[in-house]
Motif scaffolding. Structure first.
Motif, PDB file in Angstrom:
ATOM      1  N   VAL A  82      13.904   4.982   7.099  1.00 55.59           N
ATOM      2  CA  VAL A  82      14.908   5.544   6.196  1.00 55.59           C
ATOM      3  C   VAL A  82      15.287   4.558   5.086  1.00 55.59           C
ATOM      4  N   PRO A  83      15.562   3.290   5.392  1.00 56.46           N
ATOM      5  CA  PRO A  83      15.898   2.359   4.293  1.00 56.46           C
ATOM      6  C   PRO A  83      14.779   2.190   3.268  1.00 56.46           C
ATOM      7  N   PHE A  84      13.530   2.247   3.712  1.00 49.95           N
ATOM      8  CA  PHE A  84      12.395   2.163   2.783  1.00 49.95           C
ATOM      9  C   PHE A  84      12.473   3.290   1.763  1.00 49.95           C
ATOM     10  N   TYR A  85      12.705   4.507   2.242  1.00 50.79           N
ATOM     11  CA  TYR A  85      12.784   5.643   1.320  1.00 50.79           C
ATOM     12  C   TYR A  85      14.052   5.582   0.471  1.00 50.79           C
ATOM     13  N   GLU A  86      15.142   5.107   1.043  1.00 51.17           N
ATOM     14  CA  GLU A  86      16.370   4.968   0.257  1.00 51.17           C
ATOM     15  C   GLU A  86      16.167   3.999  -0.900  1.00 51.17           C
ATOM     16  N   HIS A  87      15.363   2.980  -0.695  1.00 51.71           N
ATOM     17  CA  HIS A  87      15.068   2.010  -1.755  1.00 51.71           C
ATOM     18  C   HIS A  87      14.422   2.688  -2.964  1.00 51.71           C
ATOM     19  N   PHE A  88      13.710   3.788  -2.719  1.00 51.57           N
ATOM     20  CA  PHE A  88      13.030   4.512  -3.787  1.00 51.57           C
ATOM     21  C   PHE A  88      13.845   5.712  -4.286  1.00 51.57           C
ATOM     22  N   ASP A 144       8.534  13.295 -10.946  1.00 55.44           N
ATOM     23  CA  ASP A 144       9.439  12.999 -12.057  1.00 55.44           C
ATOM     24  C   ASP A 144       8.922  13.596 -13.361  1.00 55.44           C
ATOM     25  N   ALA A 145       7.609  13.520 -13.574  1.00 53.14           N
ATOM     26  CA  ALA A 145       7.025  14.071 -14.799  1.00 53.14           C
ATOM     27  C   ALA A 145       7.248  15.574 -14.876  1.00 53.14           C
ATOM     28  N   ALA A 146       7.309  16.223 -13.714  1.00 55.40           N
ATOM     29  CA  ALA A 146       7.567  17.663 -13.675  1.00 55.40           C
ATOM     30  C   ALA A 146       9.055  17.983 -13.616  1.00 55.40           C
ATOM     31  N   GLY A 147       9.888  16.941 -13.551  1.00 56.55           N
ATOM     32  CA  GLY A 147      11.337  17.153 -13.469  1.00 56.55           C
ATOM     33  C   GLY A 147      11.775  17.772 -12.152  1.00 56.55           C
ATOM     34  N   LEU A 148      11.068  17.446 -11.061  1.00 54.99           N
ATOM     35  CA  LEU A 148      11.340  18.083  -9.774  1.00 54.99           C
ATOM     36  C   LEU A 148      11.767  17.069  -8.722  1.00 54.99           C
ATOM     37  N   PRO A 149      12.589  17.507  -7.770  1.00 52.99           N
ATOM     38  CA  PRO A 149      12.968  16.639  -6.658  1.00 52.99           C
ATOM     39  C   PRO A 149      11.818  16.505  -5.660  1.00 52.99           C
ATOM     40  N   VAL A 150      11.975  15.542  -4.760  1.00 49.54           N
ATOM     41  CA  VAL A 150      11.004  15.313  -3.692  1.00 49.54           C
ATOM     42  C   VAL A 150      11.737  15.412  -2.356  1.00 49.54           C
ATOM     43  N   TYR A 151      11.057  16.001  -1.396  1.00 45.86           N
ATOM     44  CA  TYR A 151      11.630  16.225  -0.077  1.00 45.86           C
ATOM     45  C   TYR A 151      10.683  15.647   0.981  1.00 45.86           C
ATOM     46  N   LEU A 152      11.241  15.120   2.052  1.00 40.11           N
ATOM     47  CA  LEU A 152      10.429  14.637   3.168  1.00 40.11           C
ATOM     48  C   LEU A 152      11.249  14.676   4.445  1.00 40.11           C
ATOM     49  N   GLU A 153      10.530  14.583   5.569  1.00 35.11           N
ATOM     50  CA  GLU A 153      11.170  14.354   6.859  1.00 35.11           C
ATOM     51  C   GLU A 153      10.559  13.082   7.429  1.00 35.11           C
ATOM     52  N   SER A 154      11.375  12.079   7.687  1.00 36.92           N
ATOM     53  CA  SER A 154      10.879  10.853   8.305  1.00 36.92           C
ATOM     54  C   SER A 154      10.998  10.983   9.813  1.00 36.92           C
ATOM     55  N   VAL A 176      15.908  14.011   7.500  1.00 36.69           N
ATOM     56  CA  VAL A 176      15.601  14.849   6.344  1.00 36.69           C
ATOM     57  C   VAL A 176      16.140  14.170   5.087  1.00 36.69           C
ATOM     58  N   MET A 177      15.268  13.989   4.084  1.00 38.09           N
ATOM     59  CA  MET A 177      15.644  13.226   2.896  1.00 38.09           C
ATOM     60  C   MET A 177      15.214  13.951   1.622  1.00 38.09           C
ATOM     61  N   ARG A 178      15.960  13.693   0.552  1.00 40.69           N
ATOM     62  CA  ARG A 178      15.683  14.289  -0.749  1.00 40.69           C
ATOM     63  C   ARG A 178      15.889  13.249  -1.833  1.00 40.69           C
ATOM     64  N   HIS A 230       0.824  -1.212   0.000  1.00 42.94           N
ATOM     65  CA  HIS A 230       0.000   0.000   0.000  1.00 42.94           C
ATOM     66  C   HIS A 230       0.859   1.264   0.000  1.00 42.94           C
ATOM     67  N   GLY A 231       1.794   1.340   0.953  1.00 41.53           N
ATOM     68  CA  GLY A 231       2.655   2.523   1.038  1.00 41.53           C
ATOM     69  C   GLY A 231       3.509   2.688  -0.194  1.00 41.53           C
ATOM     70  N   ALA A 232       4.057   1.581  -0.702  1.00 41.79           N
ATOM     71  CA  ALA A 232       4.903   1.650  -1.897  1.00 41.79           C
ATOM     72  C   ALA A 232       4.118   2.142  -3.102  1.00 41.79           C
ATOM     73  N   ALA A 233       2.876   1.700  -3.236  1.00 40.24           N
ATOM     74  CA  ALA A 233       2.051   2.134  -4.370  1.00 40.24           C
ATOM     75  C   ALA A 233       1.789   3.634  -4.309  1.00 40.24           C
ATOM     76  N   LEU A 234       1.488   4.124  -3.118  1.00 42.41           N
ATOM     77  CA  LEU A 234       1.244   5.556  -2.967  1.00 42.41           C
ATOM     78  C   LEU A 234       2.512   6.360  -3.214  1.00 42.41           C
ATOM     79  N   LEU A 235       3.636   5.848  -2.725  1.00 40.26           N
ATOM     80  CA  LEU A 235       4.896   6.556  -2.929  1.00 40.26           C
ATOM     81  C   LEU A 235       5.236   6.610  -4.419  1.00 40.26           C
TER      82      LEU A 235
END
Length: 200
Positions: A167-173, A151-161, A192-194, A138-143
């Protein structure tokens, strides 16, 4: 590759979905350090968190963000032209939910916002899956859905976990860890992740 169940397929969430989504997110964040800090009373935590997430969806992210859901999870995103921080009216309503923790909450979100990059970016504000649906994609599909828009807009994504174990889950993506941020007043740590935009 097996086909994903229809219940894992992200759909647009609306304010009409607030009751279901807020219950799923309250269960998803039941042991989250930041939520436990905002809602220290275990006896009332889940009920207050349901009201908290319902308020965020109906008053803020449902109006100024991109909200998606699956059967057991939800994600709230903010595009570059959206509004990451709740307005004063929303903060006032959240204060009725947070009670004497309202000041801590306000300080915490303002401190976290200071770490946002100055570049245009998509912001992942909330991503959570009900424990009944964790490990089922579920989470992976939403992510993936939100990352595809960035990506379609050519922009980075930012989050705070707010959980180091995520952290490893987000690193996988494709996210990289930028650093750690400690919330004021003895609050918990945020990671803080980008993620740089990726070509299709």
């Amino acid at each position: 590759m097996s086909r994903m169940s229809i219940t894992n397929t992200p759909t647009t969430a609306s304010v009409d979905d607030a009751a279901d989504i807020s219950r799923s997110l309250a269960r998803a964040f039941a042991d989250d350090p930041m939520m436990c800090w905002f809602f220290p009373d275990e006896a009332t935590r889940e009920e207050r968190m349901v009201r908290y997430f319902a308020t965020l969806l109906t008053r803020h992210y449902g109006r100024h963000g991109v909200c998606e859901r699956t059967g057991l999870a939800a994600a709230f995103w903010v595009a570059p032209d959206g509004r990451a921080l709740p307005d004063e009216e929303t903060l006032d309503e959240l204060a009725t939910v947070l009670g004497d923790r309202a000041g801590v909450f306000r300080e915490g979100i303002l401190a976290a916002a200071e770490h946002a990059p100055p570049e245009d970016h998509w912001y992942l504000a909330v991503l959570g899956a009900d424990p009944a649906g964790q490990g089922q994609g579920h989470g992976a599909a939403l992510l993936r859905s939100g990352l595809a828009k960035a990506d379609a807009a050519g922009l980075p994504v930012y989050l705070e976990s707010s959980k180091e174990s995520n952290v490893p889950f987000y690193e996988h993506f494709g996210f990289t860890l930028l650093g750690e941020a400690r919330l004021p007043g003895g609050g918990p740590t945020l990671w803080v992740m980008r993620r740089a935009p990726q070509a299709a």
